[in-house]
Design an enzyme around this catalytic site. Sequence first.
Site, short mmCIF file in Angstrom:
data_model
loop_
_atom_site.label_atom_id
_atom_site.label_comp_id
_atom_site.label_asym_id
_atom_site.label_seq_id
_atom_site.Cartn_x
_atom_site.Cartn_y
_atom_site.Cartn_z
N HIS A 189 0.84 -1.20 0.00
CA HIS A 189 0.00 0.00 0.00
C HIS A 189 0.88 1.26 0.00
O HIS A 189 0.69 2.16 -0.82
CB HIS A 189 -0.90 -0.02 1.24
CG HIS A 189 -1.81 1.15 1.39
ND1 HIS A 189 -3.16 1.10 1.08
CD2 HIS A 189 -1.59 2.42 1.83
CE1 HIS A 189 -3.72 2.27 1.32
NE2 HIS A 189 -2.78 3.09 1.78
N GLU A 190 1.86 1.31 0.90
CA GLU A 190 2.70 2.49 1.00
C GLU A 190 3.64 2.62 -0.19
O GLU A 190 3.89 3.73 -0.68
CB GLU A 190 3.50 2.47 2.31
CG GLU A 190 2.64 2.44 3.58
CD GLU A 190 1.64 3.58 3.69
OE1 GLU A 190 1.82 4.62 3.01
OE2 GLU A 190 0.66 3.42 4.44
N HIS A 202 -5.72 6.73 -2.73
CA HIS A 202 -6.65 5.71 -2.25
C HIS A 202 -7.82 5.53 -3.21
O HIS A 202 -8.25 6.49 -3.88
CB HIS A 202 -7.19 6.09 -0.87
CG HIS A 202 -6.13 6.11 0.19
ND1 HIS A 202 -5.86 7.21 0.95
CD2 HIS A 202 -5.26 5.14 0.58
CE1 HIS A 202 -4.87 6.93 1.79
NE2 HIS A 202 -4.49 5.69 1.58
N HIS A 240 1.70 4.13 -2.98
CA HIS A 240 1.64 5.59 -2.86
C HIS A 240 2.90 6.20 -3.45
O HIS A 240 2.85 7.17 -4.20
CB HIS A 240 1.55 5.99 -1.38
CG HIS A 240 0.18 5.95 -0.80
ND1 HIS A 240 -0.94 6.40 -1.47
CD2 HIS A 240 -0.26 5.54 0.43
CE1 HIS A 240 -2.01 6.25 -0.70
NE2 HIS A 240 -1.62 5.73 0.46
#
Length: 280
Positions: free
Chosen positions: A163-164, A173, A167
């Site tokens: 997830h990070e 998101h 980014h």
Amino acid sequence: MELRVSLSLLVLLLGLCEAMPFMSGVDYDIFTHEPEDTDLTTQILTANKDSEELLVEGDVAVQLQRNAVSCFFCKWKKSANGLVEVPMTISPDFSFYDRMKIEKAMLTFHEQTCVRFVPRSTEVDYLSLENGRGCHSYIGRAGGMQVVSLNRYYCVYNSIIQHELNHALGFYHEHTRADRDQYVKIHWEYIDPESKYNFNKQFGNTLGTPYEYSSVMHYGRTAFSNQNGKSAITTIPDPTVSIGQAQGLSTTDILRINKLYGCCKYACMMDAEVCMYDGC
């Protein structure tokens, strides 16, 4: 199997695990088992509760001062060989087992996209994976050293690491997509007024891909809810669809990475299954 374990333990004893990521012969699954019911949102928001960083959407870091060569946001550069090599360092604060989980999370990018997380040498722009106070990252290439915070007690889970890192590659998101109101209902009455900005829509490029409930970038139902577990996000038309429980990158997440970086052709050559993704 026993040989692979012995090699890994030898590396640990010799203190060489910091030298080079993705060690040959390592069976990462031995070291990276984690519960299947990990709630990505709860973990991230809990970890970031006491963070001193300026964060939006719960875990997106905002850089207030940028130098002249920085931009918001820049993609990482593609090399002549068709690979997008992202220089990075990994803090020695992480344990051997933490390191194994981080490397396993990166392998999915390596195996199914053209992105490669590589050890930094002299590059000016690079990721610094640190055992910080929370789970958070900047969006895209921010310029210079940019921290990806992965608190080792809350954030070293496959889904949160990916997830990070996603980014850092340039993705926001899922629940903030411009078309989100067709797929989820935001229950504003259950959200603290000071937290409502976390649901602001991002009018970015969706890359022609559909809304994805199973995306690793989708937050869970109770994200930012102030009503003891009542849903702040409900899927529509079917309110029972699971969100926020992804264990890793979905096929749509992978497709988006390849489309954003123009790597569908390369990824297709590396993995025939990628060719079956719509639009690749």
